[in-house]
Design an enzyme around this catalytic site. Structure first.
Site, mmCIF file in Angstrom:
data_model
loop_
_atom_site.group_PDB
_atom_site.id
_atom_site.type_symbol
_atom_site.label_atom_id
_atom_site.label_comp_id
_atom_site.label_asym_id
_atom_site.label_seq_id
_atom_site.Cartn_x
_atom_site.Cartn_y
_atom_site.Cartn_z
ATOM 1 N N ASP A 94 0.810 -1.220 0.000
ATOM 2 C CA ASP A 94 0.000 0.000 0.000
ATOM 3 C C ASP A 94 0.844 1.270 0.000
ATOM 4 O OD1 ASP A 94 -2.277 -1.674 0.269
ATOM 5 O OD2 ASP A 94 -1.921 -1.753 2.431
ATOM 6 N N GLY A 141 -4.336 -4.219 -4.562
ATOM 7 C CA GLY A 141 -5.371 -3.332 -5.089
ATOM 8 C C GLY A 141 -4.911 -1.905 -5.115
ATOM 9 N N HIS A 142 -5.059 -1.257 -6.241
ATOM 10 C CA HIS A 142 -4.827 0.175 -6.205
ATOM 11 C C HIS A 142 -5.948 0.921 -6.904
ATOM 12 C CE1 HIS A 142 -2.185 -1.088 -9.602
ATOM 13 N NE2 HIS A 142 -2.847 -0.131 -10.186
ATOM 14 N N LYS A 189 2.297 2.164 -5.118
ATOM 15 C CA LYS A 189 3.020 1.705 -6.315
ATOM 16 C C LYS A 189 2.216 1.989 -7.587
ATOM 17 C CE LYS A 189 3.199 -2.462 -4.498
ATOM 18 N NZ LYS A 189 2.831 -2.195 -3.105
ATOM 19 N N GLN A 217 2.126 -6.027 -3.064
ATOM 20 C CA GLN A 217 2.447 -6.065 -1.621
ATOM 21 C C GLN A 217 3.782 -5.342 -1.364
ATOM 22 O OE1 GLN A 217 1.239 -9.366 -2.985
ATOM 23 N NE2 GLN A 217 -0.701 -8.438 -2.565
HETATM 24 P P1 IMP Z 1 -2.834 -12.768 1.801
HETATM 25 O O1 IMP Z 1 -1.916 -12.128 0.802
HETATM 26 O O2 IMP Z 1 -4.277 -12.568 1.488
HETATM 27 O O3 IMP Z 1 -2.465 -14.204 2.050
HETATM 28 O O4 IMP Z 1 -2.610 -12.013 3.215
HETATM 29 C C1 IMP Z 1 -1.410 -12.126 3.947
HETATM 30 C C2 IMP Z 1 -1.047 -10.811 4.617
HETATM 31 O O5 IMP Z 1 -0.654 -9.881 3.603
HETATM 32 C C3 IMP Z 1 -2.185 -10.144 5.370
HETATM 33 O O6 IMP Z 1 -1.656 -9.473 6.484
HETATM 34 C C4 IMP Z 1 -2.727 -9.134 4.373
HETATM 35 O O7 IMP Z 1 -3.373 -8.053 5.015
HETATM 36 C C5 IMP Z 1 -1.442 -8.709 3.706
HETATM 37 N N1 IMP Z 1 -1.656 -8.196 2.340
HETATM 38 C C6 IMP Z 1 -1.903 -8.912 1.226
HETATM 39 N N2 IMP Z 1 -2.011 -8.109 0.166
HETATM 40 C C7 IMP Z 1 -1.810 -6.866 0.604
HETATM 41 C C8 IMP Z 1 -1.753 -5.589 -0.051
HETATM 42 O O8 IMP Z 1 -1.915 -5.444 -1.265
HETATM 43 N N3 IMP Z 1 -1.509 -4.530 0.770
HETATM 44 C C9 IMP Z 1 -1.285 -4.661 2.101
HETATM 45 N N4 IMP Z 1 -1.332 -5.817 2.734
HETATM 46 C C10 IMP Z 1 -1.582 -6.913 1.998
#
Ligand code: IMP
Length: 460
Positions: A36, A63-64, A39, A247
């Site tokens: 977040d 997501g952006h 990017k 991420q």
């Molecule tokens: P997952 O990617 O859904 O398996 O989540 C694993 C961890 O990564 C969790 O703490 C999510 O909140 C975090 N996470 C996954 N994608 C994002 C993102 O795009 N931005 C911020 N945190 C993320």
């Protein structure tokens, strides 16, 4: 015995920028924190001069937010390059793709007259997310005795588990109807039994799933390519490529705050394996950092503010997840982690986003080092519990206490803001390339040295 600390330090390393970038027509954009960092906006600015944008990791957990023709979109799988019709957008093999989510995104882009045909491609080697991945994730996140990660519940982790377990379904297999039927039947039988035994989940209907995904496969087919070949051909033709990370570094499966991480290689190394472009073809790495820190979900966060100050940053920065809407945890800038991110990714340029969120402050604390048991600690803990021993050492930087949103040049920034940025440069050894002072494209300050190094046209 050799003391590695004596020969290698996480403290600033000065890169040979000019040399590195003079041949550089490929760049990796990587989150230097917990995701977040903004990017999407930076990729959007860079695609002015890059011909191809390739996503290399993650799935629709990313997501952006973008505004197209006055309409707000949240891009989750489709790379940001799609907003420029002349740009080729690639979803690489390192991405896990939910075909239904992808097609939904494509439909909403088409509805907004955004070109997606002939300019958007999906790797035939990308893994497919199926409904049983979500079932397994929901079950395991809520199971007693399991570490609660706070995932986005999109089935990302279980899909990567199947990939590494060599029982996943790839896009090429999705398009093979006979293989799809056999795969879905077998996988459903197995997952239903496991989910019932472990989590008492309701079984999924394999036949229904097969028909739904066979139909989706036909819609997906025109987008599918051998994208490694496509990208390497593009390189051979002299085209420039931006690798769009998802991420952030501290969510990387290997280098992040394990187990509170996502299941993919979010760091720059993932760009090679996640696209099939060799590491020798990657010229530079651009790290994106907020002027402060945020994180969504569980896990260590040394500079977290659990007080009114944190709440204030959340409100001012509108820190709510783009995918799940969850409030983001907030804290001050963490330089030890940023130095670590620079080391792991090989970041030579830093983009500092959301500087304007700090506009109101007269003093800004920044974590400059960690102490463990009273001594300075240079290593980042390998265990999540290791962070509990950390004591953050702060330095109070001068705040600028004036608005920066309308400022378009570095010289135009208040002196205290320039000091803040110079301090980040000094402490990380990376150069500040861009500064973002608001959500709009124009609210971006491009550092002239960066513009010339990357051959960007100045917007100002
Ligand atoms: P997952 O990617 O859904 O398996 O989540 C694993 C961890 O990564 C969790 O703490 C999510 O909140 C975090 N996470 C996954 N994608 C994002 C993102 O795009 N931005 C911020 N945190 C993320």
């Amino acid at each position: 015995m050799c003391d590695p600390g004596a020969v290698f330090s996480l403290r600033p390393r000065i890169f040979q920028l000019e040399f590195e970038l003079s041949r550089g027509r490929t760049a990796v954009i990587v989150g230097a924190q917990w995701g977040d960092e903004g990017k999407g906006k930076i990729v959007d600015v860079l695609t002015q001069t890059f011909s191809v944008v390739a996503r290399y990791a993650g799935g629709h957990n990313a997501g952006h937010t973008v505004i197209i023709n006055g309409k707000k979109f949240i891009l989750q799988l489709v790379p940001g390059g799609v907003l420029r019709p002349e740009c080729i957008s690639v979803v690489g093999n390192g991405v896990v793709i939910d075909p239904l989510a992808f097609l939904k995104e494509v439909a909403s882009l088409r509805a907004a007259n955004v070109k997606v045909d002939g300019n958007l491609f999906v790797s035939n080697r990308a893994q497919v997310i199926l409904p049983y991945h979500r079932m397994m994730e929901l079950g395991s996140e809520n199971a007693p005795g399991r570490v609660k990660i706070g995932t986005t519940s999109r089935g990302i982790g279980p899909s990567y588990e199947d990939k590494m377990g060599r029982r996943g379904l790839r896009v090429a297999d999705l398009l093979d109807t006979q293989l799809l039927r056999t795969h879905v039947e077998n996988a459903c039988r197995e997952k239903n039994m496991i989910a019932h035994a472990l989590f008492n989940s309701e079984p999924l209907d394999a036949d229904k799933m097969f028909h739904e995904y066979a139909a989706a496969a036909e819609e997906l087919r025109p987008f599918v390519r051998d994208t490694a070949l496509l990208l390497n051909r593009a390189l051979a033709e002299g085209k420039s490529i931006v690798f769009e990370g998802a991420q952030g570094t501290m969510l990387d499966i290997d280098h992040g705050t394990y187990p509170f991480v996502t299941s993919s290689s979010a760091t720059s190394g993932g760009a090679a394996t996640g696209t099939g472009v060799p590491p020798t073809s990657i010229d530079t790495v651009i790290g994106i950092t907020k002027a402060y820190c945020t994180r969504v979900g569980g896990g260590p966060f040394p500079t977290e503010l659990l007080d009114a100050q944190g709440e204030d940053l959340r409100k001012r920065g509108n820190e709510f997840g783009a995918v799940t809407g969850r409030p983001r945890r907030t804290g001050w800038l963490d330089l030890p982690l940023l130095r670590y991110a620079c080391m792991i990714n090989g970041i030579s340029w830093l983009v500092v986003t959301k500087l304007d969120v700090l506009d109101h402050l007269t003093e800004i604390p920044v974590c400059v080092s960690y102490k463990v048991d009273g001594s300075e600690a240079e290593e980042i803990p390998a265990q999540a519990c290791g962070y509990e021993k950390i004591e953050c050492v702060y330095r109070n930087m001068r705040g600028w206490a004036m608005p920066t949103q309308e400022i378009r040049t570095v010289e135009g920034l208040p002196a205290a803001a320039r000091e803040y940025l110079s301090f980040i440069e000094k402490e990380t050894g990376a150069k500040v390339a861009m500064i973002s002072t608001g959500p709009d494209r124009e609210q971006t300050i491009l550092v002239p040295e960066f513009i010339s190094a990357l051959g960007l046209k100045s917007q100002q």
